[in-house]
Design a protein around this motif. Structure first.
Motif, PDB file in Angstrom:
ATOM      1  N   GLU A  99      53.677 -35.265  -4.650  1.00 30.31           N
ATOM      2  CA  GLU A  99      53.451 -36.263  -3.390  1.00 30.31           C
ATOM      3  C   GLU A  99      52.901 -37.757  -3.841  1.00 30.31           C
ATOM      4  O   GLU A  99      53.221 -38.733  -3.285  1.00 30.31           O
ATOM      5  N   TRP A 154      59.772 -30.662   2.964  1.00 34.95           N
ATOM      6  CA  TRP A 154      59.362 -32.056   2.652  1.00 34.95           C
ATOM      7  C   TRP A 154      60.217 -32.493   1.554  1.00 34.95           C
ATOM      8  O   TRP A 154      60.270 -34.009   1.640  1.00 34.95           O
ATOM      9  N   LYS A 178      54.483 -37.957   5.763  1.00 35.13           N
ATOM     10  CA  LYS A 178      53.089 -37.347   5.833  1.00 35.13           C
ATOM     11  C   LYS A 178      53.182 -36.202   6.650  1.00 35.13           C
ATOM     12  O   LYS A 178      52.565 -35.182   6.331  1.00 35.13           O
ATOM     13  N   ASP A 182      51.715 -32.584   5.370  1.00 33.25           N
ATOM     14  CA  ASP A 182      50.530 -32.127   5.861  1.00 33.25           C
ATOM     15  C   ASP A 182      50.953 -30.539   6.106  1.00 33.25           C
ATOM     16  O   ASP A 182      49.979 -29.668   6.313  1.00 33.25           O
ATOM     17  N   ARG A 183      52.012 -30.166   6.684  1.00 32.24           N
ATOM     18  CA  ARG A 183      52.487 -28.929   7.219  1.00 32.24           C
ATOM     19  C   ARG A 183      52.529 -27.995   5.501  1.00 32.24           C
ATOM     20  O   ARG A 183      51.899 -26.968   5.665  1.00 32.24           O
ATOM     21  N   ARG A 185      50.724 -28.613   3.210  1.00 35.10           N
ATOM     22  CA  ARG A 185      48.740 -28.499   3.015  1.00 35.10           C
ATOM     23  C   ARG A 185      48.332 -27.220   3.578  1.00 35.10           C
ATOM     24  O   ARG A 185      47.773 -26.751   3.078  1.00 35.10           O
ATOM     25  N   VAL A 186      48.919 -27.440   4.973  1.00 36.08           N
ATOM     26  CA  VAL A 186      48.252 -26.315   5.798  1.00 36.08           C
ATOM     27  C   VAL A 186      48.467 -24.664   5.307  1.00 36.08           C
ATOM     28  O   VAL A 186      47.736 -23.904   5.302  1.00 36.08           O
TER      29      VAL A 186
END
Length: 553
Positions: A99, A154, A178, A182-183, A185-186
């Protein structure tokens, strides 16, 4: 003085046979003879050994179970969850590197920013493979798949288009990237929380297994201590205390209380041991009573012997005076008859007179020899340090007439000093020298030699002659009183000489025997021993052997 009463014969020294009561039989089952009254040591020790084995088996089983749980918990934490946690951490780092690299490239358009992105893709694949292998078949496997799809979304929806963007084809909107990341990361955070929970749970299991093993060890130690304490108490109560009590009773018996009964208590073996000891006590007590009775009888016999010895001394005195006086008269008057009427009577009368003279003379010699024999051994008060060489020379001087008549020789070697009675020792050597000269071979000059050597505690003397010798089968007979191997017409004597030699040697603590060892030359070897003198004296130089015939010449 005349002998009015015949002396009573000496009392017999043989003690009457006394029956010793037999010791009571000991029942190995105990004093009362009933089985099962007391526990045996064998059964007690067998039970203790069984309990010990059982405790050891339980301890080994509990330790094995606890150790197995600890091993499984440690294996789960280190070999299963540990690699998954490390793979999740590697995945997190790889995704952050991708990222960051894409974001930097989107801002600068510098190709160097894409290098970390490309390198992290392989790290991501390896980490995902490890996570899929760990969660295979588990409910969390769907989370790993969902994370993988989010990463691919992603990468395909934002990362790859940014990396391929040019002036003609612009990059996607960063807001889209982003939202997609974020998905990721969750989902990655959810997976991290799952692994952290499993790691904490495995660590708790490991700690519980370690605590369980620790408590098992403490319990085993407490059980062993309790068992040893119980065994020590049982050993003391069941073995040591009964043995101490039995030993105290035995010490009481040893101290003189032989009539005290000995009773064992506790295990059956100690009870049986006490019974055996009591049986031995009864037997010893009976023997003590018997010995007291025997000692009393010995005292009575000693008194009888003392009285008999006094009678014998009186008889010896009478024999030396009153009996010899009529013998001297008979001998004297027979000799007067022989001298005055010899030849005047017939030949038979002269023969009868000769028999009477010879009989009276032999009776007188016999009485004198018996008196000399009886006087040996009465007292050791006359013992003193005696030079055996001087004694031998003195004895040789007493037979000088016989030696000269036979043209014989007496050789005295180097002899030691001993403790003894000079008169008795001179009589001993006088008899041996006399026998050596008397029992010579015809037409052979007699040679008698005496020498000695030390064998440790005794001096061994050897008196050797070249006479007719003695057959080995008569080795014991020649030392018996009145025993003769030859007739009186061949050799004179009463048959007491060697018996007197034996008595004198034994009176001085030695012994005498005939040396029957085969020799090259004929003759007799009489050996006797005398104790070595205990008083230390200066060393005496060796003296060469002296021939009495040479001295006289």
């Amino acid at each position: 003085m005349t002998l009015t009463d015949r002396p009573s014969p000496p009392p017999s020294t043989e003690l009457p046979a006394l029956a010793v009561p037999n010791a009571p039989m000991v029942d190995p089952r105990g004093r009362d003879g009933r089985d099962g009254q007391t526990q045996t040591l064998r059964r007690t020790f067998a039970a203790g050994a069984g309990v010990t084995v059982l405790i050891m088996l339980v301890a080994i089983l509990a330790s094995s179970v606890s150790l197995g749980r600890l091993t499984n918990a440690r294996q789960t934490l280190l070999d299963d969850i540990g690699p998954a946690v490390r793979a999740n951490q590697s995945l997190e780092v790889a995704l952050l590197n991708q990222e960051t690299s894409i974001r930097g490239y989107a801002l600068t358009r510098a190709p160097d920013f894409l290098t970390p992105y490309r390198d992290s893709i392989s790290d991501e694949a390896a980490a995902m493979a490890t996570l899929r292998g760990y969660f295979a078949g588990r409910p969390e496997e769907a989370q790993v798949d969902e994370l993988g799809r989010a990463v691919e979304a992603w990468r395909s929806g934002y990362a790859e288009p940014v990396a391929a963007a040019t002036d003609v084809a612009p990059a996607p909107d960063p807001t889209t990237g982003k939202a997609l990341f974020d998905r990721v990361r969750v989902l990655q955070g959810d997976l991290t929380r799952v692994l952290d929970g499993q790691r904490v749970e495995a660590r708790d299991q490991l700690n519980d297994a370690a605590d369980a093993l620790r408590w098992v060890g403490i319990a085993i130690a407490l059980v062993i201590v309790a068992f040893l304490a119980a065994a020590a108490w049982g050993l003391r109560r069941g073995v040591l205390d009964p043995l101490a009590e039995l030993a105290d009773q035995v010490r009481g018996v040893v101290s003189g209380d032989v009539h005290r009964e000995v009773r064992g208590s506790g295990p059956r073996e100690i009870v049986a041991l006490g019974a055996d000891i009591d049986a031995m006590r009864v037997h010893i007590s009976n023997e003590v009573d018997l010995l007291q009775e025997v000692n009393q009888r010995l005292d009575e016999q000693a008194q009888d012997l003392e009285r008999s010895n006094r009678d014998l001394e009186q008889f010896a005195y009478v024999a030396s005076h009153d009996l010899q006086e009529p013998l001297r008269k008979v001998s004297s008057f027979c000799q007067l008859l022989q001298r005055r009427y010899g030849g005047q009577l017939d030949e038979r009368a002269d023969q009868y007179i000769g028999f009477a003279v010879d009989g009276a003379q032999r009776m007188q010699r016999l009485i004198n020899d018996l008196l000399a024999f009886s006087r040996v051994g009465r007292s050791t008060a006359a013992f003193e340090t005696v030079d055996m060489r001087e004694i031998a020379l003195a004895a040789a001087a007493q037979v000088e007439t016989t030696r000269s008549e036979l043209d014989g020789e007496i050789v005295v070697g180097d002899l030691p000093r001993v403790q003894g009675d000079p008169a008795l020792l001179r009589q001993l050597l006088l008899n041996l020298f006399g026998n050596g000269l008397k029992f010579h071979r015809p037409d052979v000059a007699p040679v008698v030699r005496i020498d000695a050597h030390c064998d440790g505690e005794h001096w061994e003397f050897a008196v050797t002659d070249n006479g007719i010798g003695v057959e080995p089968e008569y080795a014991e007979k020649i030392f018996v009183i009145f025993q003769r191997l030859h007739g009186r017409d061949l050799y004179t004597g009463t048959g007491i000489g060697l018996a007197l030699v034996k008595k004198i040697a034994e009176f001085h603590g030695g012994r005498v025997w005939l040396d029957a060892t085969p020799r090259d030359e004929p003759g007799t070897v009489i050996r006797f021993t005398l104790p070595v003198e205990e008083v230390a004296e200066p060393a005496i130089p060796a003296i060469p052997a002296t021939s009495v015939s040479e001295e006289k010449s």
